[in-house]
Design a protein around this motif. Structure first.
Motif, PDB file in Angstrom:
ATOM      1  N   VAL A 318       0.826  -1.208   0.000  1.00  0.00           N
ATOM      2  CA  VAL A 318       0.000   0.000   0.000  1.00  0.00           C
ATOM      3  C   VAL A 318       0.863   1.261   0.000  1.00  0.00           C
ATOM      4  O   VAL A 318       0.358   2.351   0.212  1.00  0.00           O
ATOM      5  CB  VAL A 318      -0.922   0.027   1.251  1.00  0.00           C
ATOM      6  N   GLU A 319       2.118   1.109  -0.319  1.00  0.00           N
ATOM      7  CA  GLU A 319       3.053   2.227  -0.162  1.00  0.00           C
ATOM      8  C   GLU A 319       2.674   3.433  -1.005  1.00  0.00           C
ATOM      9  O   GLU A 319       2.805   4.573  -0.574  1.00  0.00           O
ATOM     10  CB  GLU A 319       4.459   1.761  -0.530  1.00  0.00           C
ATOM     11  N   ASP A 320       2.182   3.197  -2.224  1.00  0.00           N
ATOM     12  CA  ASP A 320       1.913   4.310  -3.129  1.00  0.00           C
ATOM     13  C   ASP A 320       0.435   4.654  -3.205  1.00  0.00           C
ATOM     14  O   ASP A 320       0.004   5.395  -4.089  1.00  0.00           O
ATOM     15  CB  ASP A 320       2.444   3.968  -4.529  1.00  0.00           C
ATOM     16  N   GLU A 321      -0.378   4.124  -2.318  1.00  0.00           N
ATOM     17  CA  GLU A 321      -1.805   4.403  -2.306  1.00  0.00           C
ATOM     18  C   GLU A 321      -2.161   5.244  -1.094  1.00  0.00           C
ATOM     19  O   GLU A 321      -1.495   5.189  -0.071  1.00  0.00           O
ATOM     20  CB  GLU A 321      -2.589   3.081  -2.261  1.00  0.00           C
ATOM     21  N   PRO A 322      -3.232   6.049  -1.205  1.00  0.00           N
ATOM     22  CA  PRO A 322      -3.706   6.780  -0.022  1.00  0.00           C
ATOM     23  C   PRO A 322      -4.065   5.800   1.088  1.00  0.00           C
ATOM     24  O   PRO A 322      -4.746   4.808   0.850  1.00  0.00           O
ATOM     25  CB  PRO A 322      -4.948   7.525  -0.543  1.00  0.00           C
ATOM     26  N   VAL A 323      -3.595   6.053   2.277  1.00  0.00           N
ATOM     27  CA  VAL A 323      -3.818   5.132   3.391  1.00  0.00           C
ATOM     28  C   VAL A 323      -4.778   5.770   4.388  1.00  0.00           C
ATOM     29  O   VAL A 323      -4.465   6.788   4.984  1.00  0.00           O
ATOM     30  CB  VAL A 323      -2.487   4.776   4.088  1.00  0.00           C
ATOM     31  N   ALA A 324      -5.953   5.176   4.562  1.00  0.00           N
ATOM     32  CA  ALA A 324      -6.921   5.701   5.517  1.00  0.00           C
ATOM     33  C   ALA A 324      -6.577   5.214   6.914  1.00  0.00           C
ATOM     34  O   ALA A 324      -5.927   4.191   7.095  1.00  0.00           O
ATOM     35  CB  ALA A 324      -8.324   5.248   5.136  1.00  0.00           C
ATOM     36  N   GLU A 325      -7.024   5.943   7.908  1.00  0.00           N
ATOM     37  CA  GLU A 325      -6.794   5.502   9.271  1.00  0.00           C
ATOM     38  C   GLU A 325      -7.719   4.349   9.611  1.00  0.00           C
ATOM     39  O   GLU A 325      -8.789   4.195   9.027  1.00  0.00           O
ATOM     40  CB  GLU A 325      -6.982   6.655  10.253  1.00  0.00           C
ATOM     41  N   ARG A 326      -7.293   3.549  10.571  1.00  0.00           N
ATOM     42  CA  ARG A 326      -8.092   2.421  11.053  1.00  0.00           C
ATOM     43  C   ARG A 326      -8.666   2.822  12.409  1.00  0.00           C
ATOM     44  O   ARG A 326      -7.918   3.051  13.359  1.00  0.00           O
ATOM     45  CB  ARG A 326      -7.204   1.172  11.172  1.00  0.00           C
ATOM     46  N   VAL A 327      -9.988   2.925  12.486  1.00  0.00           N
ATOM     47  CA  VAL A 327     -10.650   3.363  13.708  1.00  0.00           C
ATOM     48  C   VAL A 327     -11.429   2.190  14.304  1.00  0.00           C
ATOM     49  O   VAL A 327     -12.305   1.618  13.657  1.00  0.00           O
ATOM     50  CB  VAL A 327     -11.603   4.538  13.441  1.00  0.00           C
ATOM     51  N   PHE A 328     -11.108   1.862  15.554  1.00  0.00           N
ATOM     52  CA  PHE A 328     -11.807   0.805  16.267  1.00  0.00           C
ATOM     53  C   PHE A 328     -12.926   1.419  17.102  1.00  0.00           C
ATOM     54  O   PHE A 328     -12.750   2.473  17.715  1.00  0.00           O
ATOM     55  CB  PHE A 328     -10.843   0.034  17.172  1.00  0.00           C
ATOM     56  N   ILE A 329     -14.062   0.741  17.141  1.00  0.00           N
ATOM     57  CA  ILE A 329     -15.208   1.226  17.899  1.00  0.00           C
ATOM     58  C   ILE A 329     -15.191   0.583  19.278  1.00  0.00           C
ATOM     59  O   ILE A 329     -15.170  -0.642  19.402  1.00  0.00           O
ATOM     60  CB  ILE A 329     -16.526   0.891  17.183  1.00  0.00           C
ATOM     61  N   PRO A 330     -15.206   1.398  20.345  1.00  0.00           N
ATOM     62  CA  PRO A 330     -15.179   0.840  21.707  1.00  0.00           C
ATOM     63  C   PRO A 330     -16.546   0.250  22.071  1.00  0.00           C
ATOM     64  O   PRO A 330     -17.552   0.533  21.417  1.00  0.00           O
ATOM     65  CB  PRO A 330     -14.864   2.061  22.572  1.00  0.00           C
ATOM     66  N   SER A 331     -16.567  -0.545  23.128  1.00  0.00           N
ATOM     67  CA  SER A 331     -17.810  -1.174  23.558  1.00  0.00           C
ATOM     68  C   SER A 331     -17.910  -1.138  25.080  1.00  0.00           C
ATOM     69  O   SER A 331     -16.910  -1.069  25.789  1.00  0.00           O
ATOM     70  CB  SER A 331     -17.882  -2.626  23.073  1.00  0.00           C
ATOM     71  N   LEU A 332     -19.135  -1.214  25.582  1.00  0.00           N
ATOM     72  CA  LEU A 332     -19.385  -1.166  27.013  1.00  0.00           C
ATOM     73  C   LEU A 332     -19.294  -2.569  27.614  1.00  0.00           C
ATOM     74  O   LEU A 332     -19.870  -3.518  27.095  1.00  0.00           O
ATOM     75  CB  LEU A 332     -20.777  -0.593  27.276  1.00  0.00           C
ATOM     76  N   VAL A 333     -18.556  -2.689  28.729  1.00  0.00           N
ATOM     77  CA  VAL A 333     -18.475  -3.930  29.486  1.00  0.00           C
ATOM     78  C   VAL A 333     -19.037  -3.644  30.870  1.00  0.00           C
ATOM     79  O   VAL A 333     -18.436  -2.896  31.648  1.00  0.00           O
ATOM     80  CB  VAL A 333     -17.019  -4.440  29.590  1.00  0.00           C
ATOM     81  N   VAL A 334     -20.213  -4.194  31.178  1.00  0.00           N
ATOM     82  CA  VAL A 334     -20.899  -3.880  32.421  1.00  0.00           C
ATOM     83  C   VAL A 334     -20.504  -4.862  33.523  1.00  0.00           C
ATOM     84  O   VAL A 334     -20.589  -6.076  33.344  1.00  0.00           O
ATOM     85  CB  VAL A 334     -22.431  -3.912  32.240  1.00  0.00           C
ATOM     86  N   ARG A 335     -20.027  -4.301  34.641  1.00  0.00           N
ATOM     87  CA  ARG A 335     -19.702  -5.112  35.820  1.00  0.00           C
ATOM     88  C   ARG A 335     -20.312  -4.439  37.045  1.00  0.00           C
ATOM     89  O   ARG A 335     -21.127  -3.522  36.930  1.00  0.00           O
ATOM     90  CB  ARG A 335     -18.174  -5.265  35.946  1.00  0.00           C
ATOM     91  N   GLU A 336     -19.890  -4.873  38.233  1.00  0.00           N
ATOM     92  CA  GLU A 336     -20.572  -4.464  39.449  1.00  0.00           C
ATOM     93  C   GLU A 336     -20.388  -2.990  39.836  1.00  0.00           C
ATOM     94  O   GLU A 336     -21.203  -2.436  40.574  1.00  0.00           O
ATOM     95  CB  GLU A 336     -20.112  -5.345  40.631  1.00  0.00           C
ATOM     96  N   SER A 337     -19.336  -2.322  39.366  1.00  0.00           N
ATOM     97  CA  SER A 337     -19.098  -0.952  39.818  1.00  0.00           C
ATOM     98  C   SER A 337     -20.111   0.045  39.257  1.00  0.00           C
ATOM     99  O   SER A 337     -20.267   1.144  39.792  1.00  0.00           O
ATOM    100  CB  SER A 337     -17.685  -0.502  39.436  1.00  0.00           C
ATOM    101  N   ALA A 338     -20.771  -0.300  38.169  1.00  0.00           N
ATOM    102  CA  ALA A 338     -21.824   0.560  37.583  1.00  0.00           C
ATOM    103  C   ALA A 338     -22.768  -0.333  36.798  1.00  0.00           C
ATOM    104  O   ALA A 338     -22.688  -0.410  35.576  1.00  0.00           O
ATOM    105  CB  ALA A 338     -21.220   1.636  36.697  1.00  0.00           C
ATOM    106  N   PRO A 339     -23.655  -1.048  37.497  1.00  0.00           N
ATOM    107  CA  PRO A 339     -24.549  -2.010  36.810  1.00  0.00           C
ATOM    108  C   PRO A 339     -25.565  -1.318  35.905  1.00  0.00           C
ATOM    109  O   PRO A 339     -25.785  -0.120  36.013  1.00  0.00           O
ATOM    110  CB  PRO A 339     -25.215  -2.730  37.982  1.00  0.00           C
TER     111      PRO A 339
END
Length: 339
Positions: A318-339
């Protein structure tokens, strides 16, 4: 030339003579073993073991102009998030026959500049960097000399230098929605948006949601560490009870776990008196005294993505091609501190 002990290290020529093969066959064994017959490979392997021969990759790099080394520059290599991230980088690199040269800048721009100089001196082929300062000009200059780069967390305004990051603003929004849904209206953010760009994004995403609600939002500055979280809790619950928040969003899990410890020390119960949401989902989050609800960002997967992108650039994919950023989407993990 003898080494420091006055003993000449074994050479590829010595290996070839002991194995009864040519030096070119030894070279093939070291760099393209599939070209060497199985019986011959075993003789060379045995000779290398007997002689305790170690290939001089530095000398090879000087002859060829490059090495099979990539570099990884981190702001704080000892935090759980960057530890998991680096494992993703290293596992991907090692699988493809690359070595990773690590640097920990400790959020120091001088150390960062020194690290980049060292990487160039070692003729690394590529660099994955979590920048502390403005490294755009330096990375563009390195690219002109054949050293590709991938940034993490902080995109650069330069074509050809891709970025891997999590959507921190979205993570802040998720945390805000979760706390509002839990009925919380006196909410504090624990962190310092003015010092770290991804903390700023989390803060802005968080505030953007709460601005349209009846919640009161406060900011409690804190270092991104357990100590910072403990200190923030001790200060917060040292005030009159009428000023206490009923929920907090910590800039990262270390701060959240530290805040939890401070709550326990102050006799404040979690989550009945205050709910806590962190960010990262490090291993310690699930093992805290009160398991921590958190916003997960996939550290190892991000490391794999950064290394895969860099190696593709080095290999010309991909050296000579426009390179887009890679964006990861976060997710909620529910535990006892904030049910």
């Amino acid at each position: 030339m003898d080494d420091a002990r006055g003993i000449t290290p074994p050479s590829a020529k010595d290996v070839a003579e002991l194995a009864g093969v040519s030096r070119s066959t030894v070279s093939n064994y070291l760099h393209r073993a599939e070209l060497v017959h199985a019986d011959t490979r075993e003789r060379i392997r045995s000779a290398i073991e007997q002689l305790r021969y170690v290939p001089n990759e530095s000398a090879r790099g000087l002859r060829s102009g490059f090495t099979r080394i990539i570099a990884l520059s981190l702001l704080d290599a000892w935090t759980p998030f960057y530890s998991d991230f680096s494992r993703g980088v290293e596992s991907t690199a090692v699988r493809d026959g690359w070595t990773v040269l690590f640097s920990n800048t400790d959020r120091d721009e001088v150390r960062e500049r020194t690290s980049l100089e060292i990487f160039e001196a070692h003729r690394v082929r590529g660099l994955i960097i979590v920048p502390e300062g403005d490294v755009t000009e330096r990375l563009v200059s390195m690219r002109a000399r054949g050293i590709q780069s991938v940034t993490v967390e902080q995109p650069l305004a330069s074509p050809g230098i891709p970025n891997v990051r999590v959507d921190d603003r979205r993570g802040g929004q998720i945390a805000a929605h979760h706390l509002l849904a839990g009925g919380h209206r006196r909410i504090a953010f624990i962190g310092d948006p003015d010092k770290v760009i991804h903390v700023k994004d989390r803060w802005e995403g968080f505030c953007g949601v709460l601005a349209g609600s009846s919640a009161n939002v406060s900011l409690v500055p804190a270092d991104l560490s357990m100590t910072g979280g403990v200190k923030a809790a001790m200060e917060t619950f040292g005030r009159p009870a009428a000023e206490w928040p009923d929920a907090v969003f910590a800039a990262n899990d270390l701060v959240g776990i530290g805040f939890l410890q401070g709550c326990l020390a102050r006799g404040v119960t979690v989550p009945s008196q205050v709910a806590i949401v962190g960010f990262d989902d490090i291993d310690f989050a699930a093992q805290a005294a009160v398991p921590l609800t958190t916003i997960r960002q996939p550290a190892r997967e991000m490391g794999i993505a950064a290394a895969s992108t860099l190696l593709a650039m080095i290999n010309g994919g991909v050296e000579d091609e426009p390179v887009a950023e890679r964006v990861f989407i976060p997710s909620l993990v529910v535990r006892e501190s904030a049910p």
